[in-house]
Motif scaffolding. Structure first.
Motif, mmCIF file in Angstrom:
data_model
loop_
_atom_site.group_PDB
_atom_site.id
_atom_site.type_symbol
_atom_site.label_atom_id
_atom_site.label_comp_id
_atom_site.label_asym_id
_atom_site.label_seq_id
_atom_site.Cartn_x
_atom_site.Cartn_y
_atom_site.Cartn_z
ATOM 1 N N ARG A 1 1.664 -5.942 2.619
ATOM 2 C CA ARG A 1 3.075 -6.065 2.966
ATOM 3 C C ARG A 1 3.902 -5.047 2.179
ATOM 4 N N ILE A 2 4.744 -4.314 2.890
ATOM 5 C CA ILE A 2 5.583 -3.319 2.230
ATOM 6 C C ILE A 2 6.588 -3.990 1.304
ATOM 7 N N SER A 3 7.098 -5.155 1.692
ATOM 8 C CA SER A 3 8.047 -5.865 0.835
ATOM 9 C C SER A 3 7.409 -6.274 -0.488
ATOM 10 N N ASP A 4 6.125 -6.569 -0.486
ATOM 11 C CA ASP A 4 5.426 -6.873 -1.737
ATOM 12 C C ASP A 4 5.213 -5.610 -2.564
ATOM 13 N N LEU A 5 4.899 -4.510 -1.898
ATOM 14 C CA LEU A 5 4.636 -3.262 -2.615
ATOM 15 C C LEU A 5 5.885 -2.735 -3.306
ATOM 16 N N THR A 6 7.048 -2.885 -2.663
ATOM 17 C CA THR A 6 8.275 -2.399 -3.290
ATOM 18 C C THR A 6 8.623 -3.181 -4.549
ATOM 19 N N ALA B 1 -2.573 12.339 6.154
ATOM 20 C CA ALA B 1 -2.317 12.242 4.713
ATOM 21 C C ALA B 1 -1.605 10.937 4.382
ATOM 22 N N LEU B 2 -0.640 10.565 5.226
ATOM 23 C CA LEU B 2 0.097 9.325 4.986
ATOM 24 C C LEU B 2 -0.825 8.119 5.062
ATOM 25 N N LEU B 3 -1.750 8.121 6.022
ATOM 26 C CA LEU B 3 -2.680 6.993 6.143
ATOM 27 C C LEU B 3 -3.468 6.809 4.857
ATOM 28 N N ALA B 4 -4.006 7.907 4.333
ATOM 29 C CA ALA B 4 -4.760 7.806 3.078
ATOM 30 C C ALA B 4 -3.867 7.303 1.949
ATOM 31 N N GLY B 5 -2.645 7.837 1.887
ATOM 32 C CA GLY B 5 -1.733 7.406 0.827
ATOM 33 C C GLY B 5 -1.352 5.942 0.938
ATOM 34 N N LEU B 6 -1.107 5.457 2.155
ATOM 35 C CA LEU B 6 -0.732 4.052 2.336
ATOM 36 C C LEU B 6 -1.884 3.114 1.991
ATOM 37 N N LEU B 7 -3.093 3.501 2.359
ATOM 38 C CA LEU B 7 -4.247 2.659 2.023
ATOM 39 C C LEU B 7 -4.439 2.581 0.510
ATOM 40 N N MET B 8 -4.302 3.709 -0.168
ATOM 41 C CA MET B 8 -4.402 3.702 -1.626
ATOM 42 C C MET B 8 -3.247 2.932 -2.250
ATOM 43 N N LEU B 9 -2.068 3.049 -1.655
ATOM 44 C CA LEU B 9 -0.911 2.310 -2.160
ATOM 45 C C LEU B 9 -1.121 0.809 -2.025
ATOM 46 N N ALA B 10 -1.622 0.372 -0.866
ATOM 47 C CA ALA B 10 -1.883 -1.052 -0.666
ATOM 48 C C ALA B 10 -2.929 -1.556 -1.647
ATOM 49 N N ASN B 11 -3.937 -0.730 -1.927
ATOM 50 C CA ASN B 11 -4.965 -1.131 -2.882
ATOM 51 C C ASN B 11 -4.402 -1.228 -4.298
ATOM 52 N N ALA B 12 -3.544 -0.266 -4.664
ATOM 53 C CA ALA B 12 -2.959 -0.298 -6.006
ATOM 54 C C ALA B 12 -1.972 -1.443 -6.164
ATOM 55 N N GLY B 13 -1.217 -1.741 -5.091
ATOM 56 C CA GLY B 13 -0.225 -2.811 -5.168
ATOM 57 C C GLY B 13 -0.773 -4.187 -4.869
ATOM 58 N N VAL C 1 1.588 -2.347 6.287
ATOM 59 C CA VAL C 1 1.139 -0.964 6.192
ATOM 60 C C VAL C 1 0.442 -0.513 7.469
ATOM 61 N N VAL C 2 -0.400 -1.377 8.034
ATOM 62 C CA VAL C 2 -1.158 -0.998 9.229
ATOM 63 C C VAL C 2 -0.233 -0.823 10.435
ATOM 64 N N SER C 3 0.630 -1.818 10.684
ATOM 65 C CA SER C 3 1.526 -1.715 11.833
ATOM 66 C C SER C 3 2.509 -0.560 11.658
ATOM 67 N N LEU C 4 2.951 -0.295 10.427
ATOM 68 C CA LEU C 4 3.826 0.855 10.186
ATOM 69 C C LEU C 4 3.145 2.143 10.616
ATOM 70 N N PHE C 5 1.890 2.311 10.234
ATOM 71 C CA PHE C 5 1.191 3.548 10.581
ATOM 72 C C PHE C 5 0.958 3.655 12.086
ATOM 73 N N VAL C 6 0.671 2.541 12.742
ATOM 74 C CA VAL C 6 0.477 2.576 14.195
ATOM 75 C C VAL C 6 1.747 3.064 14.889
ATOM 76 N N VAL D 1 -4.599 -8.723 9.665
ATOM 77 C CA VAL D 1 -3.541 -7.782 10.011
ATOM 78 C C VAL D 1 -2.558 -8.498 10.926
ATOM 79 N N ALA D 2 -1.300 -8.454 10.560
ATOM 80 C CA ALA D 2 -0.259 -9.126 11.340
ATOM 81 C C ALA D 2 0.864 -8.152 11.651
ATOM 82 N N LEU D 3 1.615 -8.472 12.692
ATOM 83 C CA LEU D 3 2.835 -7.726 13.000
ATOM 84 C C LEU D 3 3.956 -8.326 12.158
ATOM 85 N N ASP D 4 4.049 -7.852 10.922
ATOM 86 C CA ASP D 4 5.092 -8.318 10.008
ATOM 87 C C ASP D 4 6.320 -7.431 10.164
#
Length: 764
Positions: free
Chosen positions: A185-190, A169-181, A125-130, A64-67
């Motif tokens: 990194r959000i830039s990779d997911l987009t 709810a967002l935390l669950a969605g972001l974790l599933m999104l990171a797994n699917a993508g 994703v992690v730093s965004l949620f924090v 986990v990094a501060l990206d």
């Protein structure tokens, strides 16, 4: 970028000391932090279009990094946060001058600023949620800043619960999104939109992410917390509504548009909920009499408009959303600060008590009027440019979606009416009593609204100053491809231009009717509208409290025998389920047994039955003692004399001590049968005994494994220097377990001593 994010947190820590040293003038020092960030961001405007990435290790063990990422979308948000934040900090110094908790206020405000910068710049994703959750925490502290007021405490809790629930709810969605993508990194997911939308979990991901964004950005039916947040001081309201938390959900929807947008589900959810929210918000604004609440409801409407525009995932909608985002931030920040000036100097925000303030507060009136020009979408204001872009987006949406966008047109004309109310009603007409005592606000409270309203006018007359550097760059980031923006201030007279003029005329007519009929409208509609989501929140909280009371009464009655019964029942059912699913063999061999074994078994069983059916505590304790002695006899019969001796000693001491204690306690008899359903407890006891018996039979059916006993025998003397292996196990190899048993006995002794003391005091 790390400095831009962390600098406000450092300033937050220093804020109380600065206020103690400089008083309200500390605001000028603290304002240097967002001002420096603003200048740094302006210098990076050209670099933001291709994008700047920055990474700092945070939790290397978890990867986990501060990206951080700076592109057109994060740039426009970050500029608004730092630029408007500078003006808000200066404004707060004048507005809260002399407040005893000013240092604490600046601590919360700067923390809020840093959290929002973290949200819009985070690329992980992690730093965004924090940072996302930090905004909820900071807003809770700011909304409830006047903690002595019950309304402020309610509003703060409401905001925290609604946005916090959405955050889960967002935390669950972001974790599933990171797994699917396949990336954090959000830039990779987009860039992985096709993979994500082909994933079977796309719909749950979309719903969870949208729930988190809708609660944060006050979309129906989660909008009720935003008007309630007006209990916060005006600097908080101005910052909250113009540049920070309420737009965090809009930001994340725009950021994830390339990954999640384009599907029919995305289109229907965002367009439908956004359209309903923008229409509902402006209707409520027309029915309010509190100036801040009028502006708050228009913010709800504006947030709905932004979500509505992001729904179609096409370039006209993205351009309109980014333009309206900038317009709304400028005019809403100016209007809230102007409303704060009115409240601060006139002593009221009630529109029914205000009038004639233009003579005594000319600068405040001028700033409010200029801001309302942009709010109404009149020419020469930046709102005119945004209105043209929104009109183009509506046409594109109608062609693509197959429906007419009536809600957007109705919203425009009602928003024109609200702008007229805000600009005209408090400042014109016959001076009221509050106006006779009012005077112009100090310059620290005028700088913010003057700058923001003037920028709305300057950018409206010269839109190319922000067209490419901000609006087009943000649109490029949202769409994932290069976007251009050609703005023509005055186009040819066509049906769209005539429709705009008709909207203005209809808004003016509505304002005329409002001045004559507003009181009747409120009386007719408020009883119905009061049954909305805010009342639903109260019912939900009352239901939650009732549920908590009920389940506490069931699961925590304060009766030890119920706790023990529940514990044994759960363990028994869990073990029984495991045995049913497993392949267990049982050793059912039986050699008939000796007479003495049968005698010991009979005595032990009889003691157990007596303990189960005893009606007095002393009889129950005596029967349990006999049961323990029977177990000790079993140890003797099967070759464990050391355990038997220990059991004899323990049972004797326990019976004697408990008997002495019970004699001193009131209520010698056991509780009634209604409080102790014997059939239930008997069933649990029989089930527990049966399961333990089956476990023992299953263990005996397996070949004996002597490795552990051999290891104890081989290491007892050389390692622990003891020839009694049992003692060595207890004292050395299981030292912590033995210590725990001693602590339990000691705690029981203290409890008994306390009970005896209570009984003695009761008798005295």
């Amino acid at each position: 970028m790390l400095t831009v994010v962390l600098a406000p947190f450092v300033a937050a820590g220093a804020a109380p000391l600065l206020v103690r040293l400089l008083g309200h003038r500390a605001s000028f020092v603290l304002a240097l932090v967002p001002a420096a960030s603003f200048l740094w961001l302006v210098a990076r405007t050209d670099e933001a279009t291709p994008g700047i990435l920055e990474s700092t290790p945070w939790v290397p063990g978890l990867d986990v990094a501060l990206d951080f990422s700076l592109d057109g979308l994060s740039l426009i948000f970050s500029l608004l946060i730092s630029g408007i934040g500078t003006l808000i900090v200066v404004y707060a110094g004048g507005y809260l001058k002399g407040h005893p908790m000013l240092g604490r206020f600046f601590l919360f405000l700067m923390m809020f600023m840093g959290a929002m910068q973290g949200v819009v710049l985070a690329d992980n994703v992690v730093s965004l949620f924090v940072f996302w959750e930090l905004t909820s925490l900071a807003s809770y502290l700011l909304v409830g800043f006047e903690s002595s007021k019950p309304a402020a405490r309610r509003a703060a809790l409401q905001a925290l619960l609604i946005t916090g629930t959405g955050g889960l709810a967002l935390l669950a969605g972001l974790l599933m999104l990171a797994n699917a993508g396949g990336s954090w990194r959000i830039s990779d997911l987009t860039g992985a939109g096709s993979w994500i939308q082909d994933d079977p979990l796309y719909l749950p991901i979309l719903i969870l992410v949208v729930l988190g964004c809708f609660t944060k950005s006050a979309q129906w039916p989660f909008h009720s917390w935003l008007p309630g947040a007006m209990q916060a001081p005006t600097p908080v309201s101005a910052y909250l509504h113009s540049a920070t938390m309420v737009k965090a959900g809009v930001y994340l929807l725009a950021r994830l548009d390339p990954a999640l947008g384009g599907s029919p589900e995305w289109l229907w959810i965002l367009t439908g909920i956004g359209g309903l929210t923008m229409l509902m918000g402006v209707v409520f604004a027309l029915l309010e009499t509190d100036l801040k609440l009028v502006l708050a409801w228009t913010t709800v409407s504006a947030l709905g408009t932004l979500v509505f525009l992001l729904g179609p995932t096409h370039e006209p909608g993205a351009k309109a959303a980014m333009a309206f985002l900038l317009v709304h931030a400028l005019y809403k920040g100016a209007l809230f600060m102007a409303a704060g000036n009115v409240d601060h100097e006139a002593g009221t925000r009630d529109l029914t008590k205000l009038g004639g303030l233009m003579r005594v507060m000319p600068v405040t009136f001028a700033t409010a009027a200029l801001a309302c020009v942009s709010m109404a979408g009149l020419p020469l204001g930046l709102g005119w440019v945004a209105k043209e872009l929104i009109g183009a987006a509506k046409i594109a949406l109608e062609d693509e979606f197959g429906i007419t966008v009536i809600a957007a047109t109705l919203t425009n004309l009602m928003l024109f009416c609200v702008a007229a109310i805000v600009a005209i009603v408090p400042f014109t007409g016959k001076p009221t009593e509050p106006a006779e005592h009012a005077h112009e606000a100090p310059w620290s409270m005028l700088a913010g609204p003057v700058v923001l309203s003037s920028l709305g006018l300057v950018f409206g007359m010269a839109p190319n100053l922000v067209a490419d550097s901000l609006i087009a760059a943000a649109t490029t980031a949202v769409m994932g491809r290069k976007a251009t923006l050609d703005i023509v201030l005055f186009k040819a007279v066509d049906w769209k231009f005539l429709l705009t003029l008709a909207t203005f005329a209809a808004g003016a007519v509505l304002f005329a009717f409002w001045r004559r009929s507003a009181a009747r409208w409120r009386a007719a509609l408020n009883p119905t509208l009061d049954r909305g989501p805010d009342r639903g929140y109260d019912h939900a909280m009352a239901g939650l409290a009732a549920l908590a009371t009920w389940q506490t009464r069931i699961w925590q009655p304060g009766l030890l025998h119920r706790y023990m019964a529940a514990s044994f029942a759960v363990v028994t059912l869990a073990v029984a389920a495991s045995l049913a699913r497993g392949d267990v063999r049982f050793n059912l061999s039986f050699d008939g047994g000796r007479l003495i074994e049968w005698a010991v078994f009979a005595v032990t069983a009889a003691a157990g039955l007596v303990a189960a059916f005893a009606t007095t505590r002393l009889l129950a304790v005596t029967a349990l003692g006999m049961l323990g002695l029977g177990v000790a006899m079993i140890f003797m019969l099967f070759g464990a004399p050391d355990l038997a001796i220990t059991q004899f000693m323990v049972e004797t001491l326990v019976v004697v001590i408990l008997a002495l204690v019970l004699i001193r306690l009131p209520g010698f008899r056991l509780s009634s049968r209604s409080d102790r359903p014997r059939w239930l407890y008997g069933s649990i006891s029989v089930g527990t005994g049966a399961i333990v018996t089956l476990l023992l039979l299953g263990v005996l059916a397996e070949p004996f494994d002597p490795r552990l006993s051999e290891w104890f025998g081989a290491t007892a003397v050389p390692d622990a220097f003891g020839h009694n292996i049992v003692n060595v196990i207890l004292v050395d190899f299981r030292a912590l377990d033995t210590l725990g048993e001693i602590i339990v006995v000691f705690a029981a002794a203290l409890s008994a001593l306390a009970a005896i003391g209570i009984g003695a005091r009761a008798r005295r």
